[in-house]
Design an enzyme around this catalytic site. Structure first.
Site, short mmCIF file in Angstrom:
data_model
loop_
_atom_site.label_atom_id
_atom_site.label_comp_id
_atom_site.label_asym_id
_atom_site.label_seq_id
_atom_site.Cartn_x
_atom_site.Cartn_y
_atom_site.Cartn_z
N THR A 1 -3.15 36.01 0.32
CA THR A 1 -2.93 35.09 1.45
C THR A 1 -1.46 34.96 1.84
O THR A 1 -1.14 34.83 3.02
CB THR A 1 -3.49 33.70 1.06
OG1 THR A 1 -4.91 33.83 0.95
CG2 THR A 1 -3.18 32.65 2.09
N ASP B 1 -6.83 42.20 -0.78
CA ASP B 1 -7.34 40.89 -1.14
C ASP B 1 -7.56 41.00 -2.65
O ASP B 1 -8.10 42.01 -3.12
CB ASP B 1 -8.68 40.65 -0.43
CG ASP B 1 -9.20 39.25 -0.69
OD1 ASP B 1 -9.33 38.49 0.27
OD2 ASP B 1 -9.48 38.93 -1.88
N SER B 2 -7.15 40.01 -3.40
CA SER B 2 -7.16 40.21 -4.85
C SER B 2 -8.56 40.35 -5.43
O SER B 2 -8.72 40.79 -6.57
CB SER B 2 -6.37 39.11 -5.55
OG SER B 2 -7.10 37.92 -5.60
N THR C 1 -4.61 34.74 -4.84
CA THR C 1 -4.82 33.76 -5.90
C THR C 1 -6.13 33.97 -6.68
O THR C 1 -6.23 33.56 -7.83
CB THR C 1 -4.83 32.33 -5.33
OG1 THR C 1 -5.84 32.24 -4.34
CG2 THR C 1 -3.49 31.97 -4.75
N ASP C 2 -7.12 34.61 -6.03
CA ASP C 2 -8.45 34.63 -6.66
C ASP C 2 -8.47 35.33 -8.03
O ASP C 2 -9.17 34.89 -8.93
CB ASP C 2 -9.48 35.27 -5.72
CG ASP C 2 -9.76 34.37 -4.52
OD1 ASP C 2 -9.48 33.16 -4.62
OD2 ASP C 2 -10.24 34.87 -3.49
#
Ligand code: ASP
Length: 211
Positions: A13, A58-59, A90-91
């Site tokens: 993000t 995107d993680s 962050t995920d």
């Protein structure tokens, strides 16, 4: 002499751009945002170099191969920089922090992983202060560990966990106290920080990782 920090930008993000389909990572966008930040030009800030990964992830899509790429990147640039910042979604940030903690053996410099809940592009972004503080810690604090910085806490990477999808203080470390807390001052709990290693630095390769 100015300290030097190597920034690995993997995605997430923090560097995302608004699109018709919501936020998405975009090539060069984080660098543009950072170049427009007056805070990063302040005398107290280190020099920095950004290595933007391709593709930006995107993680949720991170794999052990990506952990390897980050570990080898740090290994290859280890002697040129005072510290390292890894910008990450962050995920799965806590998983990458754990993996790196075990892969980077004999680490004697700080590796600080961070990101944000709100993109840097937005006015209320938490990314700005997370990024600045992570860079200051990586440049100025001799912490020989992989750490996760988020909100107001510096956590041991392999003890961290994401516990909230919408709070700006989204990470915690339920089984170990924070290595540091950040308020008016950056306070490091030196008694908890690992001792300096007495062996050479190396990056452990992950060979078998079929999960
Ligand atoms: N889905 C995003 C990621 O983990 C969420 C974030 O960065 O906060 O890459």
């Amino acid at each position: 002499m100015k300290k030097k920090v190597y920034i690995i930008y993997t995605g997430g993000t923090i560097g995302m751009k608004p699109t018709e389909n919501g936020y998405a990572p975009a090539k060069g966008f984080l660098r543009e945002q950072m170049e427009a930040m007056p805070e990063l030009k302040h005398d107290d800030m280190p020099e920095y170099f950004i290595h933007e990964y391709d593709p930006l992830l995107d993680s949720a899509n991170m794999t052990p191969d990506n952990w390897m790429e980050i570990a080898m990147d740090i290994y290859n640039n280890y002697y040129e920089y005072d510290g390292f910042v890894v910008l990450h979604g962050t995920d799965t940030m806590a998983y990458t922090a754990s993996a790196l903690a075990f892969m980077l053996e004999g680490l004697a410099k700080p590796v600080v992983i961070t990101g944000s809940q709100i993109p840097l592009y937005e006015i209320r972004s938490d990314g700005r202060v997370n990024l600045i503080t992570a860079m200051q810690i990586a440049a100025n604090y001799k912490i020989p560990e992989v750490c996760l910085y988020f909100g107001d806490k510096l956590l041991r990477g392999c003890r961290s966990v994401k516990f909230s999808a919408d709070r700006l203080h989204a990470f915690t470390s339920p089984n170990f106290p924070p290595l540091g807390t950040v308020g008016i001052d950056i306070k490091i709990n030196w008694d908890l920080v690992l001792p300096f290693p007495n062996r050479d630095f190396k990056a452990q390769r992950l060979r078998q990782h079929n999960i």
